[in-house]
Write a protein that holds these residues in place. Structure first.
Motif, mmCIF file in Angstrom:
data_model
loop_
_atom_site.group_PDB
_atom_site.id
_atom_site.type_symbol
_atom_site.label_atom_id
_atom_site.label_comp_id
_atom_site.label_asym_id
_atom_site.label_seq_id
_atom_site.Cartn_x
_atom_site.Cartn_y
_atom_site.Cartn_z
ATOM 1 N N UNK A 70 0.851 -1.187 0.000
ATOM 2 C CA UNK A 70 0.000 0.000 0.000
ATOM 3 C C UNK A 70 0.886 1.235 0.000
ATOM 4 N N UNK A 71 0.524 2.222 -0.804
ATOM 5 C CA UNK A 71 1.225 3.501 -0.840
ATOM 6 C C UNK A 71 0.217 4.633 -0.730
ATOM 7 N N UNK A 72 0.610 5.695 -0.034
ATOM 8 C CA UNK A 72 -0.286 6.826 0.180
ATOM 9 C C UNK A 72 0.503 7.973 0.786
ATOM 10 N N UNK A 73 -0.077 9.142 0.786
ATOM 11 C CA UNK A 73 0.509 10.308 1.440
ATOM 12 C C UNK A 73 -0.075 10.445 2.833
ATOM 13 N N UNK A 74 0.769 10.840 3.779
ATOM 14 C CA UNK A 74 0.290 11.002 5.154
ATOM 15 C C UNK A 74 1.045 12.125 5.839
ATOM 16 N N UNK A 75 0.307 12.920 6.565
ATOM 17 C CA UNK A 75 0.892 13.953 7.408
ATOM 18 C C UNK A 75 0.383 13.730 8.821
ATOM 19 N N UNK A 76 1.087 12.931 9.612
ATOM 20 C CA UNK A 76 0.628 12.649 10.975
ATOM 21 C C UNK A 76 0.421 13.950 11.740
ATOM 22 N N UNK A 77 -0.721 14.084 12.339
ATOM 23 C CA UNK A 77 -1.034 15.322 13.060
ATOM 24 C C UNK A 77 -1.898 15.011 14.270
ATOM 25 N N UNK A 78 -1.305 14.415 15.308
ATOM 26 C CA UNK A 78 -2.099 14.137 16.510
ATOM 27 C C UNK A 78 -2.649 15.437 17.088
ATOM 28 N N UNK A 79 -3.819 15.360 17.647
ATOM 29 C CA UNK A 79 -4.462 16.556 18.188
ATOM 30 C C UNK A 79 -5.297 16.194 19.398
ATOM 31 N N UNK A 80 -5.642 17.211 20.143
ATOM 32 C CA UNK A 80 -6.424 17.055 21.372
ATOM 33 C C UNK A 80 -7.624 17.994 21.282
ATOM 34 N N UNK A 81 -8.816 17.536 21.623
ATOM 35 C CA UNK A 81 -9.975 18.446 21.581
ATOM 36 C C UNK A 81 -9.888 19.492 22.678
ATOM 37 N N UNK A 82 -10.243 20.718 22.358
ATOM 38 C CA UNK A 82 -10.309 21.742 23.390
ATOM 39 C C UNK A 82 -11.673 21.672 24.068
ATOM 40 N N UNK A 83 -11.811 22.379 25.148
ATOM 41 C CA UNK A 83 -13.043 22.288 25.918
ATOM 42 C C UNK A 83 -14.225 22.886 25.169
ATOM 43 N N UNK A 84 -13.921 23.681 24.126
ATOM 44 C CA UNK A 84 -14.990 24.248 23.326
ATOM 45 C C UNK A 84 -15.752 23.213 22.527
ATOM 46 N N UNK A 85 -15.158 22.022 22.346
ATOM 47 C CA UNK A 85 -15.883 20.942 21.678
ATOM 48 C C UNK A 85 -15.388 20.603 20.300
ATOM 49 N N UNK A 86 -15.685 21.428 19.321
ATOM 50 C CA UNK A 86 -15.456 21.044 17.936
ATOM 51 C C UNK A 86 -14.009 21.225 17.484
ATOM 52 N N UNK A 87 -13.248 22.082 18.133
ATOM 53 C CA UNK A 87 -11.892 22.394 17.680
ATOM 54 C C UNK A 87 -10.885 21.416 18.283
ATOM 55 N N UNK A 88 -9.977 20.909 17.431
ATOM 56 C CA UNK A 88 -8.896 20.049 17.906
ATOM 57 C C UNK A 88 -7.586 20.823 17.768
ATOM 58 N N UNK A 89 -6.741 20.717 18.791
ATOM 59 C CA UNK A 89 -5.503 21.479 18.853
ATOM 60 C C UNK A 89 -4.319 20.544 18.587
ATOM 61 N N UNK A 90 -3.469 20.863 17.614
ATOM 62 C CA UNK A 90 -2.310 20.008 17.341
ATOM 63 C C UNK A 90 -1.381 19.909 18.560
ATOM 64 N N UNK A 91 -0.793 18.753 18.760
ATOM 65 C CA UNK A 91 0.197 18.550 19.804
ATOM 66 C C UNK A 91 1.472 18.002 19.164
ATOM 67 N N UNK A 92 2.494 17.789 19.968
ATOM 68 C CA UNK A 92 3.793 17.402 19.429
ATOM 69 C C UNK A 92 3.732 16.074 18.696
ATOM 70 N N UNK A 93 4.471 15.986 17.584
ATOM 71 C CA UNK A 93 4.501 14.745 16.805
ATOM 72 C C UNK A 93 5.903 14.545 16.237
ATOM 73 N N UNK A 94 6.528 13.416 16.555
ATOM 74 C CA UNK A 94 7.855 13.096 16.030
ATOM 75 C C UNK A 94 7.781 12.293 14.734
ATOM 76 N N UNK A 95 6.594 11.829 14.359
ATOM 77 C CA UNK A 95 6.489 10.920 13.218
ATOM 78 C C UNK A 95 6.733 11.646 11.899
ATOM 79 N N UNK A 96 7.434 11.002 10.960
ATOM 80 C CA UNK A 96 7.704 11.642 9.670
ATOM 81 C C UNK A 96 6.450 11.783 8.825
ATOM 82 N N UNK A 97 6.402 12.855 8.055
ATOM 83 C CA UNK A 97 5.305 13.081 7.119
ATOM 84 C C UNK A 97 5.830 12.937 5.700
ATOM 85 N N UNK A 98 5.005 12.415 4.806
ATOM 86 C CA UNK A 98 5.421 12.265 3.424
ATOM 87 C C UNK A 98 4.674 11.153 2.723
#
Length: 390
Positions: A70-98
């Motif tokens: 399998x081949x595909x493009x990926x940009x790992x972007x872990x995130x955490x929901x804020x208390x407001x509900x719908x918005x997710x905030x990016x957090x630190x990520x060491x994983x390579x993107x590409x």
């Protein structure tokens, strides 16, 4: 290993399709096509083609997986929901993107995997891991395919003139059955179901890690907490009863290692109204004392139990203030956590302004950290009251 090219069958002839995903992305080599793909159907509006084979089998009887690619493009972007509900905030990520390439193939001794990531701009392979794994890895991957009904994608192939998305998938079984699918273009060409790309990526990252050949070097928080400082806005309702003796304001709590047996505990308070005069928070000590180093171990266990590491890098704020440095009297809520670990890892969480900017309560409950420091103060005879000022 190279997967076979995606041959588009039209009027008995085979023509090859390249799959460029963006102007700077490495093209996706095409996957082997099932038989019976019809003539291309150009849809209204131009720029979109559907070569999906409606006759390709959508069920696989065999469970004896012998090859997966399998081949595909990926940009790992872990995130955490804020208390407001719908918005997710990016957090630190060491994983390579590409551009990711995943392969797993049955061997006489078990199976062999390969995972790589190529930079979109340069086309250079930046990360690679490969090695041998037990044959059980094939069965585990087959379970993922079955769970998501990936066989239903057999014969899928769509293309449009947009950029940035696409995939190539080839799965083969000992029975001779196979799954082949692909796409090129923008998000609209991607299938709505049956293609768990993130599950595939995480599975292969796990294979590499278990084989002792991780794809990239993680920088986790290891070796134990050396220093952790927690600041929060104490308003009308204290986070736990122990803080009810303190007036409203900013609270700073910290614990740091002194040596193998001792740690320093510190608590301070700041009056927000004074900030306007000095344009900075001025801290008044509540207590400062040496405590047994076992409290750092307890804090680490507390930190791990509540999975606070997943907040690392969270930043969400509005207004003019920065907790610990400057202060905006209009703040409704504020949390700032900074820390250092024995392996050199660092930690930071910053949220202030509206209460909705704070991490969701499942990630950071307002009472967690204050309750820990309240217990530390109680067991070490440290009163949570302001000292008289001279």
């Amino acid at each position: 290993m190279k997967l076979t090219t995606f041959a588009l069958c039209a009027t008995g002839l085979f023509c090859l399709m390249a799959l460029p995903l963006s102007p700077c992305a490495r093209p996706l080599p095409a996957a082997a096509s099932p038989d019976g793909i019809p003539e291309p159907e150009e849809l209204a509006g131009g720029g979109f083609s559907d070569w999906t084979s409606r006759n390709a089998p959508k069920k696989i009887a065999s469970r004896d997986l012998i090859r997966f690619g399998c081949e595909f493009n990926a940009m790992p972007s872990p995130s955490v929901p804020c208390r407001g509900g719908s918005v997710r905030i990016p957090v630190r990520c060491d994983e390579p993107a590409g551009h990711y390439s995943l392969e797993l193939e049955k061997t006489a001794q078990g199976a062999r995997f390969r995972i790589s990531c190529t930079d979109w701009r340069s086309g250079r392979e930046t990360h690679r891991a490969q090695g041998s794994v037990p044959a059980s890895a094939l069965a585990d991957l087959q379970s993922i395919l079955e769970k998501h009904d990936t066989a239903s994608l057999n014969g899928y192939y769509k293309r449009n003139t947009a950029l940035g998305e696409g995939f190539r998938l080839e799965v083969r079984y000992a029975s001779g059955e196979s799954i082949a699918a692909g796409a090129e273009g923008g998000a609209s060409v991607m299938p709505a179901k049956g293609l768990p790309l993130e599950a595939f990526r995480r599975f292969f990252l796990g294979l590499a890690a278990k084989a002792g050949k991780p794809l990239y070097e993680e920088k986790p928080l290891q070796g134990g907490i050396k220093f952790l400082q927690y600041e929060f806005l104490l308003a009308d309702k204290p986070p736990c009863p122990a803080f009810s003796t303190l007036p409203a304001g900013m609270i700073r709590l910290s614990l740091s290692r002194m040596d193998k047996t001792r740690a320093k505990a510190y608590a301070a308070w700041s009056d927000p109204s004074e900030c306007g005069k000095r344009n900075a928070l001025v801290w008044q000590t509540i207590f400062e004392a040496k405590v047994p180093a076992i409290w750092l171990d307890r804090l680490q266990a507390y930190f791990d139990k509540r999975q606070l590491a997943r907040l690392n890098g969270y930043r969400r704020y509005d207004g003019m203030g920065v907790p610990g440095m400057h202060f905006d009297p209009a703040l409704q809520a504020a949390v700032r956590i900074v820390g250092d670990w024995a392996n050199g890892g660092s930690y930071e969480v910053l949220a202030y302004g509206r209460e909705a900017n704070l991490p969701a309560r499942d990630y950071l409950d307002d009472s967690w950290m204050p309750a820990f420091f309240a217990q530390l103060a109680k067991e070490n005879g440290l009163p949570l009251t302001l000292r008289p000022q001279n």
